[in-house]
Every structure is written in C-alpha cells, then in structure tokens.
Design a protein around this motif. Structure first.
Motif, short mmCIF file in Angstrom:
data_model
loop_
_atom_site.label_atom_id
_atom_site.label_comp_id
_atom_site.label_asym_id
_atom_site.label_seq_id
_atom_site.Cartn_x
_atom_site.Cartn_y
_atom_site.Cartn_z
N LEU A 25 0.71 -1.91 0.02
CA LEU A 25 0.00 0.11 -0.18
C LEU A 25 1.27 0.96 0.13
N VAL A 26 0.17 2.59 -0.76
CA VAL A 26 0.94 3.94 -0.17
C VAL A 26 -0.39 4.55 0.17
N LEU A 27 0.33 5.10 1.27
CA LEU A 27 -0.39 5.62 2.13
C LEU A 27 -0.58 7.16 2.29
N VAL A 28 -1.84 7.88 1.33
CA VAL A 28 -1.75 9.46 1.35
C VAL A 28 -2.70 10.39 1.91
N PRO A 29 -1.65 11.37 2.54
CA PRO A 29 -2.57 11.69 3.27
C PRO A 29 -3.98 13.53 2.67
N THR A 30 -4.97 13.31 2.29
CA THR A 30 -5.11 14.30 1.00
C THR A 30 -5.60 15.73 2.68
N ASN A 31 -5.46 16.56 1.24
CA ASN A 31 -6.04 18.16 2.16
C ASN A 31 -7.93 18.30 1.90
N GLU A 32 -8.09 16.74 1.95
CA GLU A 32 -9.99 17.21 2.29
C GLU A 32 -9.95 16.36 3.56
N ALA A 33 -9.49 16.00 3.89
CA ALA A 33 -9.02 15.28 5.41
C ALA A 33 -10.09 14.33 5.23
N SER A 34 -9.06 13.66 4.18
CA SER A 34 -9.19 11.75 4.55
C SER A 34 -7.89 11.65 4.57
N LEU A 35 -7.28 10.27 4.54
CA LEU A 35 -5.91 9.26 4.33
C LEU A 35 -6.48 7.73 3.62
N LEU A 36 -5.92 8.21 2.22
CA LEU A 36 -6.40 6.81 1.06
C LEU A 36 -5.12 6.14 1.14
N ALA A 37 -5.59 4.75 1.33
CA ALA A 37 -4.38 4.00 0.52
C ALA A 37 -5.14 3.06 -0.52
N LEU A 38 -3.59 3.54 -1.38
CA LEU A 38 -3.50 2.79 -2.63
C LEU A 38 -2.89 1.33 -2.92
N ARG A 39 -3.22 1.24 -3.58
CA ARG A 39 -3.09 -0.16 -3.58
C ARG A 39 -1.06 -0.03 -4.76
N GLU A 40 0.15 -0.87 -4.03
CA GLU A 40 0.85 -0.71 -4.77
C GLU A 40 1.18 -1.27 -6.66
N THR A 41 0.33 -2.25 -6.44
CA THR A 41 0.76 -2.25 -7.75
C THR A 41 -0.11 -1.31 -8.98
#
Length: 395
Positions: free
Chosen positions: A97-113
C-alpha cells in the motif's frame, strides 16, 4: 578500391550498464566504445529495463560531434494517481500500500500494484492531516488539525479507535509497541494506547519542533534550543541536552543508535549522545539548509539551498558533495543504497556507494513536493496534486 574510415566514439549513460545497439546490433553495455562509419554514420540506441530508450543518429556533418554520446535514460513510472488537492504532508510507502493524506480530510490507501484506491478514511470536514502518518505492525495512526487521533487497520481501513487529544499536533510522533506519543501545541506530551490517553504531561518548554526515539526514550528538539529526553512509558523527563550556543532546533530529529542529530537555526548541525549533555560534534553549514538532513548508515546528508548536498561521516567530517544546480525541496529519502531527491521539476536518484547520479525524471507539469520510498516503489507527490510511483532500485 573502396576505402572506409571509422571514428571512435564513446557511449555513457545514467544509469550505467545500459545495452547499446548500433544499427540494430548489440555492441556492449555502457560505458563502451563504438566506431562510427564516417561515410554513412550510425544509428545508436541505448536501452535498459524500466527506462525509456534513447536513440541518436551520429554522422560526420553533425556540428556537435565531439566523440562522446552521454545520455540520461528517463525512468518509466509504474502508475499515477490524481488527488483532489495537494496534501500538506508526505506519503508512506508500504509493501502493498501507499498511504496518502489528502487536503480534504481523508487518508487514502492506494494499491502498490496499480495505484487504485484500496480504502479511504474520511475525517470531519476541514479536519486536515498536517502531521506525518505513523505505521506500526498492522496499524496506521494519524492526527488531525481538529485534535483527534485515528487508529486504522491497514488490511481494510477500518477505524479501530478515535481519540480526542488535548491540543493540535503538527509534527511526527513516535510509536512504541501499541502506544503512540505526540507533543501538542499547548505544551503537553501525550501518549495514547488503544484509544485511551495513558498520560498527558505538561511541559515548560514553549514549543516542540521535532521528535525522535531511542529505545524506551522519546527525544524532542525545542524552540528554546535544548533537546529533551523523556521516558516513553511514563512521560517523565530524564535529562536535557543543550549545546553551548542555544538556538532553536527545527524539524525532525535523526536518531541513530545512541546518537541524536539535530539542525539548529544558528547554522549548525549537532550530534549528541543521548546519555550525555555535551555535543559529540557540530558542523557549520556553509549556506542555509534547504530541507532537514537525512541519514544512511553512519553517513549524514545535508541538502543546501545553494544546490549542493554535503555528505558527512560519523564524526561530522565532510566527505564530498553533490551538485544539483538547484535547491532541493522535500526531504531526501535513502532506500536500499539509493538517495532520492526532489530538485526543481526533477526527481533525481543517486547511488550512495559511488555518489553518482543513477537516473532522473523531469516532470512536464508540476514539481515534486514530497518523496517516499519502500522496498518496491519510489513515490512522489507533485504540486499539481498527483501521486507518481516508480519501481524502486536495488542492488
């Protein structure tokens, strides 16, 4: 009788070891020598897995003919993901996973693949993530500007605990087992375990500017120019480290074994032993730091605003310097023996063993603000709100 003349030509590349083909036939790997037929010229192709190939026609009429073809192969990205806004803190790269904090009050988890969204945790509207995300075992922890701490299960993004903190947090905390420790803006050292506040000790120092950890001790730099050492289990202060010249420390601390390394606003970088008040050494920076230092083994890298990167050994002695010809922005990252630096509109990779540039990516739109790396990917977030992923380098 036909007489043919050949001109020797040298081909080099970044990265080195790329395959060289002349008129479609392989002739070796860079750096290598080829011969150019003066009468007809030659067509050269330089290629390597994971990079875009470069082709060139060499002939005697070329006004820039100088006997050397030096190319930098562009890195091929794995994927790109568009965000709805540029985050204030950088991503975290895990195995899958790649964890990305957004500036819209959320934490995204993106698939590594493929960069697709695996899960997303939404906080309150305008409750922004300003402090770096922490990861421990199968959990991710992040604090919001509204003073709440989220504990999230990595496998599916389920929120396990939400904790109201006694103050706002702007810098990275530390993890010890299942306990997370932060310093708040209202001068409290706070520890949280499984959604419950373990302690919230007031501190007399006006502002904690960075935090690190050595064993069971949490180490904090302050605006008053001292370094505090507290017991991470109880929160109690154990000792104070202070240089002779008191100047505010800024940003995160580097902890290495029993050493603490911190950059101060007086232009010095200090190294302490965590059990002694006197500095081991200090290095006077010839120019302002562009970002915080980064450590790799016993070496320390100092990115300067004048475009140089200084490398210090474990005793604080300068070894060499790399010239980026532009100020770095976003803290450099060292991973698997490679140093990744955001410079202008480029991401540059260096081999730390040889101090040679390995490859680079130049962005047509936006420039990289944050850089992170893991075992499989190198990730940047650019100021046009995009996440870019590239295959990680390895020996």
């Amino acid at each position: 009788i036909e007489r043919r003349y050949n001109l020797p030509y040298r081909v080099t590349s970044e990265p080195s070891g790329a395959r060289v083909l002349v008129d479609g036939k392989p002739v070796g790997k860079t750096p290598c020598a080829v011969t150019m037929d003066i009468a007809n010229g030659i067509h050269v192709r330089v290629e390597a897995p994971g990079f875009k190939p470069i082709e060139a026609d060499l002939n005697i009429t070329d006004p820039e003919l100088d006997g050397l073809l030096a190319v930098t192969l562009p890195k091929i990205g794995s994927w790109t993901h568009s965000l709805r806004g540029t985050p204030e803190t950088g991503p975290v790269v895990l195995d899958d996973l790649v964890l990305v904090p957004t500036n819209e009050a959320s934490l995204l988890a993106l698939r590594e693949t493929d960069g697709k969204i695996a899960w997303e945790v939404q906080t309150k509207l305008l409750d922004r993530i300003k402090a770096p995300v922490l990861v421990g075992k199968d959990r991710a922890y992040f604090a919001t500007s509204g003073g709440r701490l989220f504990e999230v299960r990595l496998s599916d993004g389920r929120v396990m605990h939400r904790t109201d903190l006694p103050g706002e947090i702007h810098h990275a905390g530390q993890i010890s087992g299942d306990t997370v420790v932060f310093a708040t803006r209202d001068r409290k050292l706070v520890a949280v375990r499984k959604g419950r506040i373990v302690y919230a000790h007031p501190m007399k120092w006006s502002s904690v500017t960075g935090m690190g950890r050595i064993g069971d001790e949490v180490v904090m730099g302050t605006a008053e120019g001292v370094i505090l050492v507290h017991d991470i289990r109880t929160g109690k202060q154990k000792r104070i480290l202070a240089p002779a010249e008191k100047s505010s420390f800024y940003g995160g601390l580097i902890t290495d074994g029993n050493r603490v390394i911190a950059a101060a606003e007086d232009g010095n970088v200090y190294a302490f032993r965590v059990d002694r008040a006197k500095p081991l050494w200090k290095y006077r920076v010839s120019g302002a730091l562009a970002t915080l230092p980064v450590a790799h083994g016993k070496l320390l890298y100092l990115p300067l605003r004048n475009g140089f990167l200084i490398r210090l050994d474990e005793s604080g002695e300068p070894q060499d310097r790399l010239d980026f010809q532009n100020s770095a922005h976003g803290r450099p990252v060292v991973n698997e023996g490679f140093l990744y630096v955001a410079v202008g509109a480029r991401l540059v990779a260096f081999d730390v063993r040889t101090s040679r540039r390995w490859w680079e990516v130049e962005y047509e739109e936006g420039k990289p603000l944050h850089v992170a790396a893991g075992s499989k990917l190198v990730v940047t977030v650019t100021d046009d709100a995009r996440v870019h992923a590239y295959p990680a380098d390895s020996r």
